[in-house]
Design a protein around this motif. Structure first.
Motif, mmCIF file in Angstrom:
data_model
loop_
_atom_site.group_PDB
_atom_site.id
_atom_site.type_symbol
_atom_site.label_atom_id
_atom_site.label_comp_id
_atom_site.label_asym_id
_atom_site.label_seq_id
_atom_site.Cartn_x
_atom_site.Cartn_y
_atom_site.Cartn_z
ATOM 1 N N PHE A 68 70.160 55.474 23.997
ATOM 2 C CA PHE A 68 68.745 55.257 24.295
ATOM 3 C C PHE A 68 67.866 56.043 23.333
ATOM 4 C CE2 PHE A 68 64.925 56.311 26.864
ATOM 5 C CZ PHE A 68 64.475 55.024 27.133
ATOM 6 N N ALA A 69 68.222 57.315 23.087
ATOM 7 C CA ALA A 69 67.436 58.149 22.170
ATOM 8 C C ALA A 69 67.453 57.586 20.755
ATOM 9 C CB ALA A 69 67.975 59.578 22.175
ATOM 10 N N ASN A 70 68.609 57.110 20.294
ATOM 11 C CA ASN A 70 68.710 56.533 18.947
ATOM 12 C C ASN A 70 67.948 55.221 18.846
ATOM 13 O OD1 ASN A 70 70.160 56.417 16.211
ATOM 14 N ND2 ASN A 70 70.756 54.475 17.134
ATOM 15 N N LEU A 71 68.003 54.407 19.908
ATOM 16 C CA LEU A 71 67.345 53.107 19.897
ATOM 17 C C LEU A 71 65.826 53.243 19.813
ATOM 18 C CD1 LEU A 71 67.716 49.988 20.270
ATOM 19 C CD2 LEU A 71 67.422 50.391 22.718
ATOM 20 N N LEU A 72 65.266 54.168 20.581
ATOM 21 C CA LEU A 72 63.811 54.315 20.645
ATOM 22 C C LEU A 72 63.305 55.515 19.849
ATOM 23 C CD1 LEU A 72 63.192 53.461 24.413
ATOM 24 C CD2 LEU A 72 63.091 51.951 22.426
ATOM 25 N N PHE A 73 64.130 56.003 18.946
ATOM 26 C CA PHE A 73 63.758 57.144 18.112
ATOM 27 C C PHE A 73 62.401 56.963 17.420
ATOM 28 C CE2 PHE A 73 63.832 58.344 13.580
ATOM 29 C CZ PHE A 73 63.737 59.721 13.694
ATOM 30 N N PRO A 74 62.097 55.811 16.782
ATOM 31 C CA PRO A 74 60.798 55.668 16.113
ATOM 32 C C PRO A 74 59.621 55.791 17.081
ATOM 33 C CG PRO A 74 62.321 53.958 15.391
ATOM 34 C CD PRO A 74 62.948 54.616 16.576
ATOM 35 N N ILE A 75 59.761 55.220 18.292
ATOM 36 C CA ILE A 75 58.665 55.276 19.262
ATOM 37 C C ILE A 75 58.432 56.708 19.727
ATOM 38 C CG2 ILE A 75 57.934 54.524 21.562
ATOM 39 C CD1 ILE A 75 59.362 51.915 21.083
ATOM 40 N N VAL A 327 59.281 48.420 15.908
ATOM 41 C CA VAL A 327 60.535 48.064 16.592
ATOM 42 C C VAL A 327 60.692 46.547 16.655
ATOM 43 C CG1 VAL A 327 61.792 48.183 18.780
ATOM 44 C CG2 VAL A 327 60.586 50.193 17.928
ATOM 45 N N PHE A 328 59.584 45.839 16.890
ATOM 46 C CA PHE A 328 59.618 44.374 16.963
ATOM 47 C C PHE A 328 60.057 43.768 15.632
ATOM 48 C CE2 PHE A 328 57.365 40.301 16.343
ATOM 49 C CZ PHE A 328 57.914 39.570 17.389
#
Length: 368
Positions: A68-75, A327-328
């Motif tokens: 989860f942390a890696n997936l949403l890292f940019p946000i 992300v999109f």
């Protein structure tokens, strides 16, 4: 090393860098429990229905935290910078810093140092922690949370693979658990000329003898004048492949370390795999995500360093829109590369290129 770095920084640099790292860490610690809570509320019924042991559930959520942390890292990174930089702007601290004669480029230095530290952390996490976490996360979801997930983990019907430069294998159905393949065919060529063809109604791997048992075995060797045919009801043979090699799990690339991933991709290229683009997207993302730390940091500072009439809320709204757009785009172009002939390298780096141009434009205007 960190002590030496901090000792060379000015008081303002240390102040901003400390806020950078602390806010980013706080954002992670804030959103990860929320993500776990949402996931538990959605999956609890499936977990109870399948009587999943508590140990497996606990291991799943440890993997979930890393994934989860890696997936949403940019946000997380973008919003944390927007948050604390907007507070600096609202308190007129940035105005005071720039009025003291410090240029905007010099003001950015602690942000770039922070982005470097976060980028290195993301790079190491993507190399060493994320592959293991992805394996546990994905396997758990396919095994216990998705209907028919165990069948979706692998391609088990009509499997056609190139196992070497001149050998091809086909099976109408595979059973990985029993290490069995049905309606098996192996063809060997010399350039475009067929040398021989082996068929069997089924083959089964023998762990003790490390060979295969072929039922209704037939081998047809192509000759210049006539063909040679040999048949046996049961024959044992050794092959240079395993059943798992014929049908790797669909998320195999996400579970491999960099060296393993490179070797796997080369092997799959030789085998003529149709999923090469999917594997390349995973490979290139390991490098593109850390680079995004610098781009998003510059954009976030440029957007939030000025005091706005709407206050911090306006900056956060802009930040959320920009972060989700990033992300999109990453997901859209990644899917395009996986499902078409669109170059994976270009697809993965397009979001960074687009937002890099935006960062340059905003930085140029912010300096004015």
């Amino acid at each position: 090393m960190l002590k030496q770095l901090f000792s060379k920084l000015t008081l303002i640099d240390r102040y901003i860098l400390k806020r950078y790292l602390m806010t980013f860490s706080a954002m992670l610690l804030l959103f990860i429990p929320i993500g776990i809570t949402v996931d538990v509320s959605e999956k609890i019924n499936k977990i109870l229905e399948n009587n999943v042991p508590f140990g497996k559930v606990a291991a799943y959520y440890l993997d979930f935290i890393v994934y989860f942390a890696n997936l949403l890292f940019p946000i997380f990174l973008f919003l944390s910078i927007i948050w604390f930089t907007s507070k600096l702007a609202n308190n007129t601290e940035i105005v005071a810093i720039l009025s003291s004669g410090i240029s905007f480029q010099r003001f950015l230095r602690p942000y770039i140092i922070g982005a470097t530290m976060v980028s290195l952390f993301a790079l190491l996490m993507g190399f060493f922690l994320v592959p293991k976490a992805s394996e546990g996360f994905k396997t758990f979801r396919y095994m216990y949370l998705k209907g028919g997930g165990r069948q979706e983990m692998r391609q088990t019907n009509d499997v056609f693979r190139q196992i070497s430069e001149n050998e091809y294998v086909y099976a109408s159905n595979l059973n990985v658990e029993s290490k069995t393949a049905y309606n098996f065919v192996l063809e060997k060529f010399d350039k475009n000329k067929l040398l021989y063809k082996i068929t069997a109604s089924s083959i089964m791997y023998n762990p003790k003898t490390k060979d295969y048992s072929l039922m209704s075995y037939t081998k047809r060797t192509v000759g210049e004048l006539d063909d040679k045919i040999e048949s046996e009801s049961n024959k044992k043979m050794k092959f240079n492949f395993e059943i798992e090699d014929l049908t790797p799990v669909v998320y195999i690339a996400e579970t491999l370390m960099p060296n393993e991933l490179n070797e796997f991709i080369e092997k799959e290229k030789k085998r003529g795999s149709s999923n090469i683009n999917t594997y390349l997207v995973v490979k290139y993302r390991k490098y593109s995500i850390p680079v995004s730390a610098f781009i998003l940091t510059i954009i976030a500072v440029a957007v939030s360093s000025m005091k706005r009439r709407g206050g911090m809320g306006v900056n956060l709204a802009i930040g959320i829109a920009v972060a989700f757009t990033y992300v999109f785009l990453d997901k859209i172009f990644g899917t395009m590369a996986e499902q078409s002939s669109f170059p994976p390298l270009v697809a993965v780096w397009i979001p960074n290129i687009v937002f890099g141009v935006l960062a340059y434009y905003l930085l140029k205007n912010a300096k004015r």
